[in-house]
Design an enzyme around this catalytic site. Sequence first.
Site, PDB file in Angstrom:
ATOM      1  N   TRP A   1      12.310  -5.481   9.733  1.00  0.00           N
ATOM      2  CA  TRP A   1      12.010  -4.061   9.614  1.00  0.00           C
ATOM      3  C   TRP A   1      12.577  -3.443  10.885  1.00  0.00           C
ATOM      4  CZ3 TRP A   1       9.063  -0.332  12.217  1.00  0.00           C
ATOM      5  CH2 TRP A   1       8.771   0.826  11.487  1.00  0.00           C
TER       6      TRP A   1
ATOM      7  N   GLU B   1      -6.416  10.339   1.294  1.00  0.00           N
ATOM      8  CA  GLU B   1      -5.934   9.014   0.921  1.00  0.00           C
ATOM      9  C   GLU B   1      -5.110   9.091  -0.376  1.00  0.00           C
ATOM     10  OE1 GLU B   1      -5.531   6.346   2.267  1.00  0.00           O
ATOM     11  OE2 GLU B   1      -5.355   4.868   0.678  1.00  0.00           O
TER      12      GLU B   1
ATOM     13  N   ASN C   1       9.477 -11.048  16.261  1.00  0.00           N
ATOM     14  CA  ASN C   1       8.733  -9.955  15.653  1.00  0.00           C
ATOM     15  C   ASN C   1       8.088  -9.193  16.798  1.00  0.00           C
ATOM     16  OD1 ASN C   1       6.979  -8.305  14.188  1.00  0.00           O
ATOM     17  ND2 ASN C   1       5.432  -9.898  14.049  1.00  0.00           N
ATOM     18  N   GLY C   2       8.341  -7.899  16.894  1.00  0.00           N
ATOM     19  CA  GLY C   2       7.748  -7.114  17.975  1.00  0.00           C
ATOM     20  C   GLY C   2       8.793  -6.253  18.651  1.00  0.00           C
TER      21      GLY C   2
ATOM     22  N   CYS D   1       8.419  -6.993  10.575  1.00  0.00           N
ATOM     23  CA  CYS D   1       9.208  -8.223  10.572  1.00  0.00           C
ATOM     24  C   CYS D   1       8.304  -9.420  10.292  1.00  0.00           C
ATOM     25  CB  CYS D   1       9.927  -8.497  11.882  1.00  0.00           C
ATOM     26  SG  CYS D   1      11.019  -7.194  12.398  1.00  0.00           S
TER      27      CYS D   1
ATOM     28  N   ARG E   1       6.333  -7.375   5.118  1.00  0.00           N
ATOM     29  CA  ARG E   1       6.336  -6.958   6.519  1.00  0.00           C
ATOM     30  C   ARG E   1       7.632  -6.247   6.914  1.00  0.00           C
ATOM     31  NH1 ARG E   1       2.503  -9.672   9.556  1.00  0.00           N
ATOM     32  NH2 ARG E   1       3.710  -9.266  11.416  1.00  0.00           N
TER      33      ARG E   1
ATOM     34  N   HIS F   1      -7.195  29.822   3.590  1.00  0.00           N
ATOM     35  CA  HIS F   1      -6.737  30.096   4.964  1.00  0.00           C
ATOM     36  C   HIS F   1      -5.260  29.772   5.146  1.00  0.00           C
ATOM     37  CE1 HIS F   1     -10.776  31.022   6.175  1.00  0.00           C
ATOM     38  NE2 HIS F   1     -11.206  29.895   5.638  1.00  0.00           N
TER      39      HIS F   1
ATOM     40  N   LYS G   1      -1.180   8.009  -0.748  1.00  0.00           N
ATOM     41  CA  LYS G   1      -0.684   7.050  -1.750  1.00  0.00           C
ATOM     42  C   LYS G   1       0.495   7.647  -2.515  1.00  0.00           C
ATOM     43  CE  LYS G   1      -2.082   4.196  -0.590  1.00  0.00           C
ATOM     44  NZ  LYS G   1      -3.028   3.850   0.409  1.00  0.00           N
TER      45      LYS G   1
ATOM     46  N   LYS H   1       4.117  -3.489   5.808  1.00  0.00           N
ATOM     47  CA  LYS H   1       2.677  -3.667   5.608  1.00  0.00           C
ATOM     48  C   LYS H   1       1.902  -3.702   6.919  1.00  0.00           C
ATOM     49  CE  LYS H   1      -0.917  -4.603   3.092  1.00  0.00           C
ATOM     50  NZ  LYS H   1      -1.417  -3.420   2.373  1.00  0.00           N
TER      51      LYS H   1
ATOM     52  N   GLU I   1       3.600   7.784  -0.297  1.00  0.00           N
ATOM     53  CA  GLU I   1       4.144   6.467   0.039  1.00  0.00           C
ATOM     54  C   GLU I   1       4.959   5.855  -1.080  1.00  0.00           C
ATOM     55  OE1 GLU I   1       1.449   3.639   2.623  1.00  0.00           O
ATOM     56  OE2 GLU I   1       0.293   4.584   1.063  1.00  0.00           O
TER      57      GLU I   1
HETATM   58  C1  F6R Z   1      -1.115   2.969   3.746  1.00  0.00           C
HETATM   59  C2  F6R Z   1      -1.265   1.865   4.663  1.00  0.00           C
HETATM   60  C3  F6R Z   1      -1.182   2.162   6.123  1.00  0.00           C
HETATM   61  C4  F6R Z   1      -2.187   1.285   6.893  1.00  0.00           C
HETATM   62  C5  F6R Z   1      -1.997   1.469   8.400  1.00  0.00           C
HETATM   63  C6  F6R Z   1      -3.012   0.687   9.194  1.00  0.00           C
HETATM   64  O1  F6R Z   1      -1.167   2.555   2.416  1.00  0.00           O
HETATM   65  O2  F6R Z   1      -1.429   0.744   4.276  1.00  0.00           O
HETATM   66  O3  F6R Z   1      -1.400   3.504   6.388  1.00  0.00           O
HETATM   67  O4  F6R Z   1      -3.476   1.620   6.504  1.00  0.00           O
HETATM   68  O5  F6R Z   1      -0.709   1.061   8.765  1.00  0.00           O
HETATM   69  O6  F6R Z   1      -2.951  -0.668   8.911  1.00  0.00           O
HETATM   70  P1  F6R Z   1      -4.153  -1.638   9.219  1.00  0.00           P
HETATM   71  O7  F6R Z   1      -5.293  -1.252   8.358  1.00  0.00           O
HETATM   72  O8  F6R Z   1      -3.630  -3.002   8.928  1.00  0.00           O
HETATM   73  O9  F6R Z   1      -4.487  -1.450  10.685  1.00  0.00           O
END
Ligand code: F6R
Length: 610
Positions: A75, A483, A100-101, A2, A27, A506, A487, A605, A490
């Site tokens: 969100w 990673e 927010n929270g 949010c 967000r 395995h 990606k 985010k 996501e």
């Molecule tokens: C994936 C991504 C998330 C963040 C995770 C931690 O692309 O962005 O997996 O890496 O939510 O976020 P931060 O780094 O802000 O603590």
Amino acid sequence: MCGIVGAVSERDVQGILLEGLRRLEYRGYDSAGMAILSQDGTVNRVRELGKVAALAELIESAPPKGHVGIAHTRWATHGEPSRLNAHPHMSGDRLALVHNGIIENYQELRDELKSAGFEFTSQTDTEVVAHLIEQLYRATADLTSAVKQATGRLRGAYALAVVHADEPDRLIVCREGSPLVIGVGIGENFIASDQLALLPVTDRFMFLDEGDIADIRKDKITIWDRDDNVVDRPTSRFEHAADAADKGEYRHFMLKEIYEQPTVIKATMEGRITDTRVLEQALGTEAGKLLENVRHVQIIACGTSYHAGMVARYWIEDLAGVPCSVEVASEFRYRKHVIQPDTLFLCISQSGETADTLAALRQAKKAGFRAALAICNVAGSSLVRESDLVIMTQAGPEIGVASTKAFTTQLTALLLFSIALARHNGLSSEREAELVTAMRLLPGQVSAALALDKEIAELSREFMDKHHSLFLGRGTLFPVALEGALKLKEISYIHAEAYPAGELKHGPLALVDSEMPVVTVAPNNDMLEKLKSNLEEVRARGGQLFVFADGQSALKNEEGVHVVHIAEVHPVTAPIVYTIPLQLLSYHVAVLKGTDVDQPRNLAKSVTVE
Ligand code: F6R
């Protein structure tokens, strides 16, 4: 999760709020709304399901007018995405609030307020807070006192902004566990979940501490700390260029951010290395003292940042000979741990506001760790303010929800840290010079990897109609494979799993057939020969291999094997360079599939709730 924004001004604030919401959309983006105090003494609230653009369309013909207002992009946590659950929430028709929270004790408060006669129109935890403040306002007739008293009843994490039609000149905000920044203007002031939202109107910011409450008027800001003392919070200027929040010539923020990597990796090293050495002082004036007797490192992070931590474990153990453990914050915070003497606690977070990471840090501070070091991208974030030592990454604002440049700058900062720690543990000056030389080559090598964009875009066609994929790597390249898989999941919604290549036989080998693309990162390191055997295991079962490999590796294009050659890199810096093609691959697959690249479904985010 949010985004909130608010303004108190002499001009109409609707445009400021709408632009703020657009900038906060990363967000959360399942619904949006705003409430503006009108000149006729009423609250004008508008809310819409969907993205901020839907709200903009709704108000286009009759924009709400007024000089004080709050807005929100959501969100969903409590209650489905819907217009009724969208913020602002109101109590009666005079008080409006954005949040927010998460309010953990909302059910108990809801029951209590229901018995007191308040009617609920949403399923959210937020509406409880609106009614609670209104109840207290009826007794105090002062919005600041009502908010102060209400916060004493709330458990959980929150940033709140409240307006009341009976107090038309001000906006009251508070924060506990969720980010909130005050934007300082001339004859007008603002609040938001982050600075980016307010860059069109100011570049001067005040950061609230945990527990702070502030009364924002157009020409005055008063802040109280949690003990009700009036306090000053310093004002600082935003340090990145204002256009950092624009896509520029790029189709998506994600692509822009992928292409920024040579520059931001360089910026993260700038001032921190000479030709041959890491400047420990540049990691913080206390760095030398803190690193001196570190006997163990405990890394905590989430998601992409966790993958950076996994790479760092190899570096810390290999270069510094210091044992290192890595754990996701959401697990770490809920179990008992045995703390080894002189353990450094290292948190990695792009945003510095991730709830699980912050909770783990707060626990660690009570538990007897030697010190807390943060690797973070947002100055003024909670993580930065609560850590003993901070190494800032210089990625600049990252808008695309899928993290790219934050990851490679985290790796850069972690390698600087590993070398500095290694020096306290017997790293020779020759080896240090070799490593620093390798780091200095990174911006050029990352640019060279970006030049493979077209070739990778072509390759991405092979993934378009696939439902599953495997990613393989060994050593430091295993977390890079993780990673890469994250990606792809996501942003293209293709199921992707990553394995250390040695694990293939395995279990996961059973999945391999011609419908399962297998992506492998294969730099020329001491694991290459073993990795080649793993690739043969895949080929023998009809799997389609997509290999990013060093030109010297003798891996060639042949039936079932597509090789993209990457220029030769030092084994220690290879994880940074080999990340680039995997980012480009997921980006192009997502574009071909037509997904919302910058704002993938169900994600946000900054995860400031548990
Ligand atoms: C994936 C991504 C998330 C963040 C995770 C931690 O692309 O962005 O997996 O890496 O939510 O976020 P931060 O780094 O802000 O603590």
